[in-house]
Motif scaffolding. Structure first.
Motif, PDB file in Angstrom:
ATOM      1  N   LYS A 295       0.828  -1.206   0.000  1.00  0.00           N
ATOM      2  CA  LYS A 295       0.000   0.000   0.000  1.00  0.00           C
ATOM      3  C   LYS A 295       0.863   1.258   0.000  1.00  0.00           C
ATOM      4  O   LYS A 295       0.564   2.242  -0.700  1.00  0.00           O
TER       5      LYS A 295
ATOM      6  N   GLU B 202      -8.867   1.920   9.703  1.00  0.00           N
ATOM      7  CA  GLU B 202      -7.763   1.938   8.748  1.00  0.00           C
ATOM      8  C   GLU B 202      -6.628   2.834   9.217  1.00  0.00           C
ATOM      9  O   GLU B 202      -5.459   2.537   9.002  1.00  0.00           O
ATOM     10  N   THR B 203      -6.925   3.973   9.811  1.00  0.00           N
ATOM     11  CA  THR B 203      -5.890   4.944  10.131  1.00  0.00           C
ATOM     12  C   THR B 203      -5.654   5.116  11.608  1.00  0.00           C
ATOM     13  O   THR B 203      -4.654   5.684  12.025  1.00  0.00           O
TER      14      THR B 203
ATOM     15  N   LYS C  47     -15.616   4.785   4.250  1.00  0.00           N
ATOM     16  CA  LYS C  47     -14.383   4.123   4.679  1.00  0.00           C
ATOM     17  C   LYS C  47     -13.844   3.229   3.566  1.00  0.00           C
ATOM     18  O   LYS C  47     -12.644   3.211   3.286  1.00  0.00           O
ATOM     19  N   HIS C  48     -14.757   2.495   2.948  1.00  0.00           N
ATOM     20  CA  HIS C  48     -14.328   1.618   1.852  1.00  0.00           C
ATOM     21  C   HIS C  48     -13.942   2.425   0.623  1.00  0.00           C
ATOM     22  O   HIS C  48     -13.051   2.020  -0.136  1.00  0.00           O
TER      23      HIS C  48
ATOM     24  N   SER D 274     -10.471   3.315   1.035  1.00  0.00           N
ATOM     25  CA  SER D 274      -9.537   2.216   1.274  1.00  0.00           C
ATOM     26  C   SER D 274      -8.704   1.944   0.032  1.00  0.00           C
ATOM     27  O   SER D 274      -9.116   2.233  -1.095  1.00  0.00           O
ATOM     28  N   SER D 275      -7.538   1.379   0.253  1.00  0.00           N
ATOM     29  CA  SER D 275      -6.606   1.111  -0.849  1.00  0.00           C
ATOM     30  C   SER D 275      -7.145   0.007  -1.749  1.00  0.00           C
ATOM     31  O   SER D 275      -7.592  -1.042  -1.276  1.00  0.00           O
TER      32      SER D 275
ATOM     33  N   ASP E 290      -6.975   6.995  -1.255  1.00  0.00           N
ATOM     34  CA  ASP E 290      -6.134   6.398  -0.210  1.00  0.00           C
ATOM     35  C   ASP E 290      -4.930   7.294   0.080  1.00  0.00           C
ATOM     36  O   ASP E 290      -4.514   7.458   1.234  1.00  0.00           O
TER      37      ASP E 290
END
Length: 754
Positions: A427, A535-536, A698-699, A702-703, A722
């Protein structure tokens, strides 16, 4: 070279005529034999008939003498009745037989077979006439007697006496005449039999002689033909041993012909090719896909309804690489060019002629020329960019490129064994590569963009393959080396053209600040709900109003860098940079856009925020064009102006730098996000329908997730948002997303100065 022979009728015309004459002679002899057999059979029947007349005449005379001796006996006695019946039958038989013999008429033997008697010669005619004369004198007297012989009321003694007396006189003459007739017929038949035997012997001799002559000439012609074929075979062999190309024939079963050029073994790199299946020779040396396509291609060549020129354009073995699978390590992979041509027998497709050439040198030369051409095009492209872009921006790009490459190189060096660590490396590299590609694309440096896109394709593949290993990252080093080489090239060209520009500019020294006049946009105060961001690790705020939904992401603290001022030329250069960038993407996407900024003012941006603001701006502008703005046709259908509008603003609110990018496009379609999540298998349809807008965003950030179906130079890999999320987190900032379906999308990035 084995081919289907083409029969030459003129060449074999003499042979055909000879065989026809030979068969005609045999047929004629057989017909004559059948005729003579019939003639002999008729002569035999004639002899039998004369003997029968003689025997019947003797029987008549005997019966007359018997009746004369038995006169007075009861006429109804069996003896008298039997003699009378026999006398009557023999008398009628003699009369009909003499007439048949004399005229060559038809007779029937005792077995019921019919025969047509042959005509007799003059001597026989005289004998049968003499016999008939005596019979005509006797036969009326016998008939007169027989008329009343069984009638006791009528005396028949005188009639019988007259018949007996006449019989005594005529019997000897009849017998002599019939004996002479029999001898004449027998002699005639004997002569005819001798003639027949002579003719048959001559016919057999003639046929045998003709057969010997025929065999002699046929063998000589066969030897001449064999000699011609041998000479032609030798010429073909000499040609096959001399030509430098591979020549061979293919049948419908894809089997190589028994004869092929000697060079074919060296070109293909295999021995004993005659009779081998062509697909077996190629299997393992070309891809399975090309092998299957080759089989289908050759099948179409055998299809008479398909034009040869049309199917030739689909040749899958045009300059194909043939891999070396033999134990000979000195034999390298080579490029071979296969050409296929139909071989016709009359109008039928008999075979396929294949011509193979080793074109490795030509292909390598083409590749070298193409590489040099690409390098020349790249240098022209770089020169064009250097001459048309502010040197500060060029130097900033070079410094950023080197920094991105150094970061990616360090990420590759970092150890990582678990899947979590490897996915994190993937990523991180993906973000750096995408940022680098965005800056290169904005400067129209297509060489950079192409290499970065190829690297992204590999990264995208790794992202979707599931299990990762350290070796999967090794090919990326090649792309990093190519990017660094291009960076050094453009740096060298820039130094040659513009000596005033520093040789190596650090981002802090050569960067230009992004200055735009920020439109006064007030964010409505709304209720804040805190939620975790897995995620973060940062907090997330969700703000909503009547018309749209907005989302904010908070982050960590960072140091304050020094601020710099830009002159008006720098402001114009930056604005032109983003306008051109947006229009270039719009052209590739088939859209029309206009990037706006109300005015340019002196905005003091901390040195450490210049680069992230530029990177985020590039990603947001690209995102707005690719995902936000609709095509002109779609905009017309919704009563919008065909030209979409993107607002790019930056303002300083004292403690923070605020970046706002807004488009008047289609907005965020949360149902589309749900559909894509379900399609990719991340959630079931029911689970996706239960996700709220916060989870869906959120999705979206996302990466590897993108709502774009097809990837291209501008998007579809799910990395842009991302990068923005990562940058906001790195600088302890906040991200606010405000969108209204079918009307607009606004991203507001807040980065603290301290």
């Amino acid at each position: 070279m084995a081919t289907t022979p083409n029969i030459d009728n003129k060449r074999y015309q003499g042979l055909i005529i000879s065989i026809a004459l030979f068969l005609t002679l045999i047929g004629a002899l057989l017909a004559f034999t059948f005729y003579t057999s019939s003639l002999l059979e008729r002569n035999t029947a004639l002899i039998d008939q004369t003997n029968k007349v003689a025997n019947d005449a003797q029987a008549v005379i005997k019966d007359l003498f018997d009746l004369d001796a038995s006169y007075g006996e009861d006429t109804n006695s069996p003896h008298i009745q039997r003699v009378l019946t026999r006398l009557e039958e023999n008398t009628a038989s003699i009369t009909s037989s003499i007439a048949a013999i004399e005229q060559g008429g038809e007779i029937t033997d005792t077995e019921g077979r019919s025969y047509t008697l042959p005509r007799i010669d003059s001597d026989a005619q005289a004998n049968i006439a003499a016999a008939n004369e005596q019979w005509e004198a006797l036969e009326p007297k016998i008939q007169t007697y027989l008329k009343d012989a069984d009638n006791i009321m009528v005396p028949s003694a005188d009639n019988l006496t007259q018949a007996v007396e006449q019989a005594k006189t005529s019997s000897l003459l009849i017998n002599d005449s019939l004996d002479n007739l029999t001898n004449d017929v027998f002699n005639t038949a004997e002569r005819e039999a001798d003639t027949i035997r002579l003719i048959q012997a001559l016919g057999v001799a003639a046929i045998f002689a003709y057969f010997l002559i025929f065999v002699f000439f046929f063998v000589r012609r066969l030897r001449e033909t064999d000699a011609e074929a041998l000479a032609a075979r030798r010429e073909t062999q000499e040609i096959m041993e001399t030509v430098n190309t591979g020549l061979f024939l293919l049948d419908k079963d894809l089997r190589i012909g028994q004869q092929h050029s000697r060079a074919l073994n060296n070109i293909i790199g295999a021995d004993n090719l005659a009779g081998e299946n062509f697909t077996n020779v190629l299997r393992g040396r070309i891809s399975d896909k090309d092998l299957k396509t080759t089989q289908q291609f050759i099948e179409q060549l055998y299809n008479p309804r398909v034009k040869e020129k049309l199917v030739d354009s689909l040749n899958p073995l045009h300059k194909v690489m043939l891999h070396n699978t033999s134990d000979n390590k000195g034999l390298n992979d080579r490029f071979l060019d296969f050409k296929f041509s139909r071989v016709y027998d009359n109008k039928d497709i008999a075979r396929i002629l294949v011509n193979v050439n080793d074109v490795s040198d030509a292909v390598y030369l083409e590749q070298r020329l193409e590489k040099e051409r690409s390098q020349n095009d790249m240098q022209i492209e770089m020169l064009t960019t250097i001459l048309n872009v502010n040197p500060k921006i060029i130097n900033e790009f070079i410094a950023n490129t080197q920094m991105h490459i150094e970061k990616m190189n360090n990420i590759l060096k970092n150890p990582g064994s678990s899947q979590y660590e490897l996915e994190g490396k993937l990523k991180a590299i993906y973000r750096e590569m995408h940022s680098l590609k965005g800056e290169a694309s904005a400067l129209k440096l297509h060489s950079f963009t192409k290499i970065a896109s190829e690297a992204e394709d590999k990264l995208h593949t790794l992202q979707n393959q599931g299990q990762l290993s350290g070796n999967d990252f090794l090919p990326l080093a090649v792309h990093l080396d190519d990017l660094l080489s291009l960076s050094n090239t453009i740096s060298t060209l820039g130094e040659r053209i513009n000596r005033v520009a520093p040789k190596s500019a650090k981002p802090a020294q050569a960067s230009a600040a992004l200055n735009t006049n920020v439109a006064k946009t007030e964010v409505a105060k709304t209720e804040v709900v805190e939620a975790g961001f897995s995620e973060t690790g940062a907090s997330e705020s969700i703000m909503t109003d009547n018309a749209a939904s907005s989302h904010a992401i908070g982050g960590m603290d960072t140091d304050i860098g020094q601020s710099i001022d830009l002159d008006s030329d720098a402001n114009d250069e930056q604005l032109s940079f983003y306008k051109d960038f947006a229009k270039d993407i719009a052209v590739r996407q088939g859209k029309q856009v206009q990037l706006k900024s109300e005015s340019l003012t002196q905005v003091q941006i901390p040195d450490h925020l210049i680069k992230p603001i530029k990177e985020i701006s590039i990603q947001l502008v690209r995102n707005a064009v690719v995902h936000g703005i609709e095509t002109p046709e779609t905009r017309h259908s919704t009563d919008k102006n065909a030209v979409g509008t993107i607002d790019l603003e930056v303002k300083d609110n004292g403690s923070d730098i605020v970046l706002m990018v807004q488009d008047d496009g289609q907005g965020i379609n949360y149902d589309s996000i749900r559909t894509k999540l379900s399609k990719e298998g991340r959630f079931s349809t029911e689970e996706a329908n239960q996700l709220g807008e916060n989870d869906l965003l959120k999705h979206l950030f996302s990466s590897g997730f993108s709502t774009k179906e097809q990837t291209d130079e501008d998007g579809g890999r799910g990395v842009g948002l991302d990068i923005i999320k990562a940058k906001v987190k790195d600088y302890n900032g906040k991200l606010n997303v405000n969108s209204k379906l079918g009307q607009m999308t606004r991203f507001v990035i807040t980065l603290p100065k301290a």
